[in-house]
Design an enzyme around this catalytic site. Structure first.
Site, mmCIF file in Angstrom:
data_model
loop_
_atom_site.group_PDB
_atom_site.id
_atom_site.type_symbol
_atom_site.label_atom_id
_atom_site.label_comp_id
_atom_site.label_asym_id
_atom_site.label_seq_id
_atom_site.Cartn_x
_atom_site.Cartn_y
_atom_site.Cartn_z
ATOM 1 N N HIS A 110 37.000 55.109 22.034
ATOM 2 C CA HIS A 110 38.218 54.494 22.539
ATOM 3 C C HIS A 110 38.859 53.709 21.407
ATOM 4 C CE1 HIS A 110 36.100 50.548 24.037
ATOM 5 N NE2 HIS A 110 35.939 50.753 22.759
ATOM 6 N N SER A 148 32.073 53.276 21.380
ATOM 7 C CA SER A 148 33.053 52.553 20.587
ATOM 8 C C SER A 148 32.691 52.579 19.106
ATOM 9 C CB SER A 148 33.158 51.121 21.147
ATOM 10 O OG SER A 148 34.199 50.413 20.546
#
Length: 197
Positions: free
Chosen positions: A125, A100
């Site tokens: 993501h 992330s």
């Protein structure tokens, strides 16, 4: 009995010397560590260290070791922006995982100076907000702000990977786990291995 934090002798000119913790000694040698969730406090500390080390010596690179499960987008973008403005440049090294926001910071290193160790896993993501979990709660951000943050993250990945907008936007829709070789092919890192880039 716990071992505690290792102390190292460190001599200062015109002084009798004093002890530093291991981490502080590594900071003095320009090695920084992100080994936790990205939150405001750690982001502020790393930003301050990068600015300080950049002022101290504009030619010696700074090394940022990344082992993070991700975290908050705004503190992550703050750290990313400081890395981009650092004169000596920040070399990034993915240790075990860069998920992330951690992957954004790993990608944010100086071009051709981003390394992933052979057993590092990278995951990208889309930014997640508590707004989507409970839209009636006080999240501090409205939907337009969240969309703007997502676009800022996409632009940062575009700048570092060279991929077009639509590819990054599509790939951020779901978790994309990558091996170091896949992260290199994607453009998040430049080198896989144990040698400095």
């Amino acid at each position: 009995m716990p071992v505690g934090i290792p102390q190292l002798p460190f001599l200062v000119p015109d002084d009798n010397g004093y002890n530093l913790t291991l981490i502080n000694r590594l900071y003095r040698a320009r090695f920084l560590f992100l080994s936790q969730v990205v939150e405001t406090e750690i982001s502020n500390q790393l930003c301050a260290l990068i600015v300080h080390l950049g002022l101290e010596d504009k030619t010696e690179p700074i090394y940022l070791y990344v082992h993070s499960p991700g975290g908050l987008v705004i503190p992550g973008l703050a750290l990313y922006n400081i890395m981009q403005s650092s004169k000596p440049g920040v070399h990034t090294i993915g240790i075990a995982r860069a998920y992330s926001t951690g992957s954004l910071i790993l990608a944010g290193g100086k071009m051709l100076k981003r390394l992933a160790l052979p057993h590092c896993t990278v995951m990208i993501h889309q930014p997640i907000s508590s707004y989507f979990e409970d839209p009636l709660a006080e999240s501090g951000l409205d939907a337009e702000d969240i969309v703007e943050l997502r676009n800022l993250v996409i632009q940062a990945y575009i700048a570092k990977t060279g991929k077009p907008y639509w590819v990054i936007a599509d790939d951020l829709e779901r978790d994309q786990l990558m091996t170091p070789e896949e992260a290199r092919a994607y453009g998040i890192v430049d080198v896989v291995g144990y040698d400095k880039p």
